[in-house]
Design an enzyme around this catalytic site. Structure first.
Site, short mmCIF file in Angstrom:
data_model
loop_
_atom_site.label_atom_id
_atom_site.label_comp_id
_atom_site.label_asym_id
_atom_site.label_seq_id
_atom_site.Cartn_x
_atom_site.Cartn_y
_atom_site.Cartn_z
N ALA A 128 0.84 -1.21 0.00
CA ALA A 128 0.00 0.00 0.00
C ALA A 128 0.87 1.25 0.00
O ALA A 128 0.54 2.26 -0.65
CB ALA A 128 -0.93 -0.01 1.21
N TYR A 129 1.97 1.19 0.73
CA TYR A 129 2.91 2.32 0.79
C TYR A 129 3.48 2.61 -0.60
O TYR A 129 3.50 3.76 -1.05
CB TYR A 129 4.02 1.99 1.78
#
Length: 218
Positions: A128-129
């Protein structure tokens, strides 16, 4: 120069603030926690308390007006979940870019991450980062009113800076001390000809200033 840094209490940001102050430049660090202000003052920077997750574009633009350049070095941090990767690593970066445009500040330098890609797959928080950072980078690259440079360091370490790096469009994986990342940011701010470049950075054998001049075509 007057440089405003988002994420002003981050490890790279504090190093950059010390370098700017030592040169006689004016460093301004945006922080969310007022308790961090003394650390910024000790680094020679002016703290400004502002939460980039809730601030408006105009509130941020007021801080940026009169700056010669801005640096986005904010991040949700390694202990945060996927939701805050979206609100900080993507959302705050987009907000900061919009605010720079509104404030008339063209020079915009981003501390991104190697592997950042809006289409990155995976369900882990780090995935997600990388998606959030990739989406933020893509947004910044779309802004014609910004003279942007995106820096994507490799694995960050707290080793003493070597002063020598490998800085190219694609370096491959590798470590880099935070000291050398800050030194590279300082040189990028000094080198407008790096606008429009997305660069990866790891430790190498080229002095930082020379490496930046090389990618700028000087």
């Amino acid at each position: 120069m007057r440089i405003v840094i988002a994420g002003g209490h981050g490890q790279i940001a504090l190093r950059l603030e010390r370098l700017l102050a030592a040169r006689g430049d004016e460093a301004v660090g945006i922080i969310r926690n007022p308790d961090q202000g003394e650390d910024l003052r000790a680094a020679g920077a002016e703290p400004v308390v502002l939460d980039l997750e809730s601030a408006s574009v105009e509130e941020v633009a007021r801080v940026l007006r009169g700056a010669d350049a801005v640096v986005f070095a904010a991040g949700a941090g390694p202990d945060s979940g996927a939701a805050r990767k979206e609100t900080v690593d993507r959302g705050a970066a987009v907000l900061f870019a919009d605010a720079a445009e509104r404030a008339g500040v063209r020079r915009y330098v981003v501390v991104s991450s190697m592997g950042a890609d809006p289409d990155h797959t995976g369900d882990e928080v780090f995935d997600a980062y990388l998606r959030a950072k990739g989406a933020a980078d893509a947004y910044v690259r779309s802004r014609s009113a910004l003279d942007w440079t995106i820096l994507r360091p490799g694995m960050l370490t707290n080793d003493a800076g070597r002063g020598t790096v490998l800085l190219t469009a694609s370096t491959g994986r590798g470590p880099v001390p935070r000291d050398d990342v800050a030194a590279a940011l300082l040189e990028l701010l000094e080198t407008p000809a790096t606008a429009g470049l997305t660069l990866e950075l790891i430790s190498g054998n080229v002095p930082v200033a020379v490496a930046v001049k090389d990618v700028a075509g000087n």
